[in-house]
Design an enzyme around this catalytic site. Structure first.
Site, short mmCIF file in Angstrom:
data_model
loop_
_atom_site.label_atom_id
_atom_site.label_comp_id
_atom_site.label_asym_id
_atom_site.label_seq_id
_atom_site.Cartn_x
_atom_site.Cartn_y
_atom_site.Cartn_z
N CYS A 33 0.68 -1.17 -0.05
CA CYS A 33 0.06 -0.01 0.00
C CYS A 33 0.79 1.21 -0.12
O CYS A 33 0.25 2.31 -0.19
CB CYS A 33 -0.98 -0.07 1.30
SG CYS A 33 0.08 0.03 2.71
N ASP A 35 2.19 2.71 2.79
CA ASP A 35 2.32 3.16 3.73
C ASP A 35 3.70 3.01 4.73
O ASP A 35 4.18 2.04 4.49
CB ASP A 35 1.07 2.92 4.50
CG ASP A 35 -0.17 2.96 4.04
OD1 ASP A 35 -0.13 4.05 2.98
OD2 ASP A 35 -1.15 2.48 4.71
N CYS A 59 -2.57 4.29 6.76
CA CYS A 59 -4.19 4.40 6.89
C CYS A 59 -4.47 4.42 8.38
O CYS A 59 -3.67 4.26 9.16
CB CYS A 59 -4.65 3.03 6.26
SG CYS A 59 -4.34 1.53 7.09
N CYS A 103 -1.98 -3.97 8.27
CA CYS A 103 -1.62 -2.78 8.60
C CYS A 103 -1.03 -2.90 10.27
O CYS A 103 0.02 -2.14 10.45
CB CYS A 103 -2.83 -2.01 8.41
SG CYS A 103 -3.96 -2.01 7.36
FE1 FES Z 1 -1.48 0.53 4.24
FE2 FES Z 1 -3.23 -0.06 6.26
S1 FES Z 1 -3.64 0.12 4.03
S2 FES Z 1 -1.08 0.10 6.56
#
Ligand code: FES
Length: 145
Positions: A33, A35, A59, A103
Site C-alpha cells: 500500500c 504506507d 491508513c 496494517c
Molecule cells: Fe497500508 Fe493499512 S492500508 S498500512
C-alpha cells in the site's frame, strides 16, 4: 466494522511525534500500500523503554495499531518489547477487520526496526531480533514527511 478502541486510537492517537536523540529509530514501509511508519524509542541504561513515539503516513488502522503499540511498549524491557506481536496489538484493540490485518504488521515491524537501530548504535545483540525486511530506515533517514 471497527471496534470502539480502534476508532478511539485512530481519532486520538497516543504518542504521536518524535523523540530527539532517541536511543533507536526505525522506519518501515508496506510495499503493497506504500504506507510508512517511523518509531522512536527512548531506552534507559537498564534497557527499559521510557518513552516511545511514532509518526505514520498511513491508513487509519496503521495509525490505531501504532498508537496502541506505543502504549504497550512503554515501561517494558527491550526483550519484552520484542515479544509484542501484531496479534497482541490487535487483541488490545479488540480486533481488526481481516483486510486490515497487514496494517498491524507495520507497527510490530516498526518496533523491531527501532530496536534494531538501538542494538546497532549500542553494539549489543538482542536475542531473537532480526532486521525487518520492510526496514527502510536508511532510505528514509534524510526525508521528512
Ligand atoms: Fe497500508 Fe493499512 S492500508 S498500512
Amino acid at each position: 466494522m471497527y471496534s470502539e478502541k480502534v476508532m478511539d486510537h485512530f481519532q486520538n492517537p497516543r504518542n504521536v511525534g518524535e523523540i530527539e536523540n532517541a536511543s533507536g529509530v526505525g522506519t518501515v514501509g508496506n510495499a503493497k500500500c506504500g504506507d510508512i511508519m517511523r518509531m522512536y524509542l527512548d531506552i534507559d541504561n537498564d534497557g527499559i523503554i521510557q518513552d516511545c513515539k511514532f509518526k505514520t503516513f498511513g491508513c487509519g488502522a496503521a495509525v490505531a495499531t501504532s498508537s496502541m503499540a506505543t502504549e504497550l511498549v512503554k515501561g517494558k524491557t527491550v526483550q519484552e518489547a520484542l515479544e509484542i506481536t501484531n496479534k497482541a496489538v490487535m487483541e488490545a484493540l479488540d480486533g481488526l477487520p481481516p483486510v486490515k490485518v497487514h496494517c498491524s504488521l507495520l507497527a510490530e515491524e516498526a518496533i523491531h526496526a527501532a530496536l534494531w537501530d538501538y542494538a546497532q548504535k549500542h553494539d549489543i545483540k538482542i536475542e531473537g531480533l532480526e532486521k525487518p525486511k520492510s526496514d527502510i530506515s536508511e532510505e528514509e533517514d534524510e526525508e521528512d514527511y
